[in-house]
Design a protein around this motif. Structure first.
Motif: not given
Length: 112
Positions: A40-47, A84-96
């Motif tokens: 349910t949380g925000q995705l990260i995409r790493v290229y 990513a968490v250290a850079q501000g990713w909040e895995p459980e938060a909704k968002g783009a």
């Protein structure tokens, strides 16, 4: 948008479970998509750069030149999640989705 469980792998970082998958992307890249296991949380995409077998690159002998190969290991995914968490990713938060480039072992956020 939830990441489908089919074809994904599970990883635990700290006390938190995540799901991840590696997919091909354009221009000789691969993309690692990661989301909290709840889906349910925000995705990260790493290229990251990948080995691409392009017949146009073959030499006269028919062999492809040596190119960087990128195998994504669970230890890589753990490092990506931690950074990513250290850079501000909040895995459980909704968002783009947050989008990063992985250069060597460094995670660089796109769009900054």
């Amino acid at each position: 948008m939830a990441l489908s469980k089919k074809g994904t792998r599970k990883i635990t970082v700290g006390q938190t479970d995540y799901r991840w998958v590696v997919s091909p992307a354009a221009d000789g890249m691969i993309v690692v998509t990661i989301q909290h296991a709840e889906g349910t949380g925000q995705l990260i995409r790493v290229y990251a750069k990948a080995d691409v077998h392009d017949a146009r690159l073959a030499g006269a002998d028919g062999f492809l030149p040596t190119r960087e190969r990128r195998a994504i290991k669970p230890s890589d995914v753990e490092a990506i999640i931690t950074e990513a968490v250290a850079q501000g990713w909040e895995p459980e938060a909704k968002g783009a989705p947050l989008v990063f480039d992985w250069k060597g072992s460094i995670l660089v956020r796109r769009g900054r």
